[in-house]
Design a protein around this motif. Structure first.
Motif, PDB file in Angstrom:
ATOM      1  N   SER A   1      21.294 -50.122 -18.052  1.00 13.51           N
ATOM      2  CA  SER A   1      22.162 -50.420 -16.909  1.00 13.51           C
ATOM      3  C   SER A   1      23.450 -49.606 -16.902  1.00 13.51           C
ATOM      4  N   GLY A   2      23.828 -49.102 -18.069  1.00 13.15           N
ATOM      5  CA  GLY A   2      25.103 -48.393 -18.187  1.00 13.15           C
ATOM      6  C   GLY A   2      26.291 -49.321 -18.340  1.00 13.15           C
ATOM      7  N   LYS A   3      26.055 -50.616 -18.249  1.00 16.02           N
ATOM      8  CA  LYS A   3      27.158 -51.580 -18.355  1.00 16.02           C
ATOM      9  C   LYS A   3      27.549 -51.797 -19.828  1.00 16.02           C
ATOM     10  N   PRO A   4      28.838 -52.032 -20.082  1.00 19.73           N
ATOM     11  CA  PRO A   4      29.267 -52.306 -21.450  1.00 19.73           C
ATOM     12  C   PRO A   4      28.701 -53.623 -21.973  1.00 19.73           C
ATOM     13  N   TYR A   5      28.451 -53.647 -23.264  1.00 18.85           N
ATOM     14  CA  TYR A   5      28.114 -54.909 -23.913  1.00 18.85           C
ATOM     15  C   TYR A   5      29.383 -55.752 -24.027  1.00 18.85           C
ATOM     16  N   ASN A   6      29.207 -57.056 -23.988  1.00 20.79           N
ATOM     17  CA  ASN A   6      30.325 -57.957 -24.238  1.00 20.79           C
ATOM     18  C   ASN A   6      30.779 -57.782 -25.683  1.00 20.79           C
ATOM     19  N   MET A   7      32.026 -57.390 -25.885  1.00 23.31           N
ATOM     20  CA  MET A   7      32.498 -57.071 -27.235  1.00 23.31           C
ATOM     21  C   MET A   7      32.434 -58.267 -28.165  1.00 23.31           C
ATOM     22  N   ALA A   8      32.712 -59.445 -27.665  1.00 23.81           N
ATOM     23  CA  ALA A   8      32.696 -60.634 -28.516  1.00 23.81           C
ATOM     24  C   ALA A   8      31.319 -60.892 -29.104  1.00 23.81           C
ATOM     25  N   ASP A   9      30.271 -60.409 -28.432  1.00 19.86           N
ATOM     26  CA  ASP A   9      28.891 -60.625 -28.880  1.00 19.86           C
ATOM     27  C   ASP A   9      28.273 -59.386 -29.517  1.00 19.86           C
ATOM     28  N   ASN A  10      29.063 -58.331 -29.657  1.00 25.10           N
ATOM     29  CA  ASN A  10      28.538 -57.068 -30.170  1.00 25.10           C
ATOM     30  C   ASN A  10      28.555 -57.091 -31.700  1.00 25.10           C
ATOM     31  N   ALA A  11      27.530 -57.730 -32.277  1.00 29.16           N
ATOM     32  CA  ALA A  11      27.498 -57.953 -33.723  1.00 29.16           C
ATOM     33  C   ALA A  11      27.434 -56.648 -34.505  1.00 29.16           C
ATOM     34  N   GLU A  12      26.737 -55.655 -33.978  1.00 30.94           N
ATOM     35  CA  GLU A  12      26.578 -54.391 -34.696  1.00 30.94           C
ATOM     36  C   GLU A  12      27.924 -53.686 -34.856  1.00 30.94           C
ATOM     37  N   VAL A  13      28.692 -53.649 -33.778  1.00 33.71           N
ATOM     38  CA  VAL A  13      30.018 -53.022 -33.843  1.00 33.71           C
ATOM     39  C   VAL A  13      30.966 -53.869 -34.675  1.00 33.71           C
ATOM     40  N   LYS A  14      30.897 -55.174 -34.532  1.00 28.14           N
ATOM     41  CA  LYS A  14      31.781 -56.033 -35.323  1.00 28.14           C
ATOM     42  C   LYS A  14      31.530 -55.859 -36.816  1.00 28.14           C
TER      43      LYS A  14
ATOM     44  N   VAL B   1      40.928 -56.666 -30.649  1.00 29.35           N
ATOM     45  CA  VAL B   1      39.980 -55.761 -29.992  1.00 29.35           C
ATOM     46  C   VAL B   1      39.242 -56.498 -28.878  1.00 29.35           C
ATOM     47  N   VAL B   2      38.743 -57.684 -29.177  1.00 33.49           N
ATOM     48  CA  VAL B   2      38.008 -58.459 -28.171  1.00 33.49           C
ATOM     49  C   VAL B   2      38.899 -58.772 -26.979  1.00 33.49           C
ATOM     50  N   SER B   3      40.134 -59.170 -27.254  1.00 32.26           N
ATOM     51  CA  SER B   3      41.067 -59.517 -26.182  1.00 32.26           C
ATOM     52  C   SER B   3      41.387 -58.301 -25.315  1.00 32.26           C
TER      53      SER B   3
ATOM     54  N   LEU C   1      30.390 -53.253 -38.415  1.00 34.37           N
ATOM     55  CA  LEU C   1      30.977 -51.979 -38.825  1.00 34.37           C
ATOM     56  C   LEU C   1      32.497 -52.081 -38.872  1.00 34.37           C
ATOM     57  N   PHE C   2      33.064 -52.686 -37.848  1.00 40.28           N
ATOM     58  CA  PHE C   2      34.512 -52.818 -37.773  1.00 40.28           C
ATOM     59  C   PHE C   2      35.052 -53.555 -38.992  1.00 40.28           C
ATOM     60  N   MET C   3      34.441 -54.672 -39.335  1.00 41.81           N
ATOM     61  CA  MET C   3      34.938 -55.467 -40.459  1.00 41.81           C
ATOM     62  C   MET C   3      34.798 -54.708 -41.776  1.00 41.81           C
ATOM     63  N   MET C   4      33.732 -53.935 -41.925  1.00 43.13           N
ATOM     64  CA  MET C   4      33.547 -53.150 -43.142  1.00 43.13           C
ATOM     65  C   MET C   4      34.700 -52.166 -43.331  1.00 43.13           C
ATOM     66  N   PHE C   5      35.045 -51.457 -42.253  1.00 39.09           N
ATOM     67  CA  PHE C   5      36.111 -50.464 -42.351  1.00 39.09           C
ATOM     68  C   PHE C   5      37.489 -51.121 -42.386  1.00 39.09           C
ATOM     69  N   ALA C   6      37.664 -52.172 -41.613  1.00 38.10           N
ATOM     70  CA  ALA C   6      38.964 -52.844 -41.592  1.00 38.10           C
ATOM     71  C   ALA C   6      39.280 -53.467 -42.949  1.00 38.10           C
ATOM     72  N   GLN C   7      38.277 -54.017 -43.625  1.00 39.34           N
ATOM     73  CA  GLN C   7      38.507 -54.587 -44.952  1.00 39.34           C
ATOM     74  C   GLN C   7      38.861 -53.500 -45.969  1.00 39.34           C
ATOM     75  N   ALA C   8      38.262 -52.319 -45.814  1.00 37.61           N
ATOM     76  CA  ALA C   8      38.649 -51.199 -46.678  1.00 37.61           C
ATOM     77  C   ALA C   8      40.082 -50.777 -46.394  1.00 37.61           C
ATOM     78  N   ALA C   9      40.489 -50.860 -45.124  1.00 42.70           N
ATOM     79  CA  ALA C   9      41.879 -50.556 -44.784  1.00 42.70           C
ATOM     80  C   ALA C   9      42.821 -51.556 -45.438  1.00 42.70           C
ATOM     81  N   GLU C  10      42.441 -52.830 -45.436  1.00 40.66           N
ATOM     82  CA  GLU C  10      43.246 -53.848 -46.124  1.00 40.66           C
ATOM     83  C   GLU C  10      43.364 -53.553 -47.609  1.00 40.66           C
ATOM     84  N   ASP C  11      42.348 -52.935 -48.174  1.00 36.41           N
ATOM     85  CA  ASP C  11      42.341 -52.619 -49.597  1.00 36.41           C
ATOM     86  C   ASP C  11      43.076 -51.322 -49.932  1.00 36.41           C
ATOM     87  N   GLY C  12      43.686 -50.698 -48.935  1.00 39.09           N
ATOM     88  CA  GLY C  12      44.519 -49.536 -49.187  1.00 39.09           C
ATOM     89  C   GLY C  12      43.769 -48.252 -49.459  1.00 39.09           C
ATOM     90  N   VAL C  13      42.555 -48.141 -48.900  1.00 36.79           N
ATOM     91  CA  VAL C  13      41.746 -46.944 -49.142  1.00 36.79           C
ATOM     92  C   VAL C  13      42.301 -45.724 -48.406  1.00 36.79           C
TER      93      VAL C  13
END
Length: 437
Positions: free
Chosen positions: A224-237, A424-426, A239-251
């Motif tokens: 459809s070309g329409k965006p996925y609802n970000m709140a339900d986009n588990a695949e992106v979330k 991000v969701v907001s 990935l996001f949490m994996m990288f964001a947690q590394a950012a919290e760890d000072g990588v």
């Protein structure tokens, strides 16, 4: 710091067959055929809009052959070029150049109305097949491919010696070898910062963007070309949490390409690695000039992929479309691709150039004599179909900015991984998209 003209977005030679040689499709469509370039309609000058350095001999050779001067309308970066192009298309071509360089991430947006662009003639066998597909709309060619961006990792072996990594082979093993994943890469980063006095990467936003590019359809539904609802986009979330947690760890240092302090970060040796698509290798060489130890690894998380790559396209409203098509052809020949490689480090999408010894056998003094053309060729071949990247709809670039800004927020210490995702969701919901079912 010198990054503006070359930072685009904006790429095995024996393994070229693995990338697939195929002819591209033609047909009538787009803004229609440009017609024939003749002496009667030959202009004195053609303009091309871009944000990177041009090989002067490439411009000179066009003028010598056709008697037409080529003037580059240069932008400080791809974002500026995108804005001018977007505004020009909305104003019936006002202010546009005869030829425009268009980066892959905003290609779909610019091609939303195919009639805005001249359909380009087929040139069989010039490019890898997926590059032709990317540069086409409804099977009609509207962009001639320049580079591709096979993904690699640049690292400083003098810095990584603190964890026993002193060459490309040991670095590859350090991040996971043939089975490297983003998780093993980030865990290697945690190990590195625990044993060192600087950061593992310049910014996790770069790595995150590379990871996003490996997803088949990160943000939008291909049907459809329409965006996925970000709140339900588990695949992106995930990935996001994996990288964001590394950012919290000072990588990471939290200083991405384009940041005012990126060049200084190399000179101050603030980080040991950079996610480096082929087009970025030359930019690193400029910014890290005089700093010894930088190399390109032959291993990459998740088997490799592609980041970036551009196209030359001809606006249909131009007064010189016949000759503009000839210029786009000239700028994307195999000979031109080799010149681009030596000028900017861009890795070619043209099959003949990819297999050229002039690229494969050129030793790069800054990277310790490595043949980085061959390294990136092997990385592109190893990536296989992933080299084409995932689906990019009209809103890909804008959504990616929203999500990447969340990683940046964590890197700056402004949020935790969880609160950054909520942000991000907001921010996505505030865009008001009609989302896919």
């Amino acid at each position: 710091m010198r990054i503006s003209k070359k930072a685009a977005a904006a790429a095995g030679f024996a393994a070229t067959a693995a990338l697939a040689l195929t002819a591209c499709g033609g047909g009538a469509g787009g803004g229609g055929s440009a017609g024939e370039a003749t002496e009667d309609n030959k202009p004195a000058q053609l303009t091309v809009a871009a944000w990177m350095d041009f090989p002067q001999e490439l411009l000179d050779s066009f003028e010598e052959e056709y008697g037409i001067e080529v003037v580059v309308n240069s932008f400080p970066d791809g974002a500026s070029a995108q804005t001018v192009l977007r505004n020009g298309l909305a104003a019936d071509g006002a202010g546009l150049s005869d030829v425009h360089l268009i980066e892959l991430d905003w290609w779909t947006e610019m091609m939303a109305i195919p009639e805005d662009w001249v359909e380009l003639p087929e040139i069989p066998g010039r490019w890898v097949d997926w590059k032709v597909t990317q540069g086409s709309v409804d099977g009609k060619i509207t962009g001639y491919g320049t580079d591709i961006g096979p993904l690699g990792v640049a690292f400083n072996q003098e810095m990584t010696a603190s964890v026993g990594v002193t060459d490309p082979e040991s670095f590859g093993e350090f991040i996971g070898g043939d089975n490297a994943t983003w998780q093993t890469f980030l865990d290697a980063g945690r190990e590195y910062v625990a044993a060192s006095d600087n950061y593992f990467v310049d910014s996790l936003t770069n790595a995150f963007q590379a990871a996003i590019n490996l997803l088949p359809s990160a943000f939008e539904d291909p049907a459809s070309g329409k965006p996925y609802n970000m709140a339900d986009n588990a695949e992106v979330k995930d990935l996001f949490m994996m990288f964001a947690q590394a950012a919290e760890d000072g990588v990471s240092a939290g200083i991405a390409i384009g940041h005012a302090d990126w060049g200084a970060g190399f000179q101050n040796e603030q980080w040991a690695t950079v996610i480096t698509p082929a087009w970025m290798a030359g930019i690193i060489q400029e910014n890290a000039d005089g700093v010894d130890g930088w190399r390109i690894a032959s291993a990459f998380p998740e088997g490799g992929g592609n980041w970036g790559g551009s196209f030359f396209s001809v606006p249909a409203t131009g007064e010189n479309t016949e000759w503009a098509v000839k210029l786009a052809d000239h700028l994307t020949s195999s000979e031109a691709a080799i010149q681009w490689f030596h000028t900017t480090g861009q890795f070619p999408s043209q099959l003949e150039a990819m297999s050229s010894a002039d690229i494969a056998e050129t030793e790069n003094e800054f990277f310790g004599g490595q043949r980085i053309g061959q390294i990136y060729g092997d990385l592109a071949a190893a990536a296989g179909d992933a080299a084409a990247g995932g689906f990019r709809g009209e809103n890909f670039a804008g959504i990616q900015t929203v999500v990447t800004d969340g990683i940046r927020l964590v890197e700056s210490g402004g949020a935790t991984a969880e609160s950054a995702w909520d942000s991000v969701v907001s921010n996505f919901e505030a865009l008001g998209f009609e989302t896919a079912d």
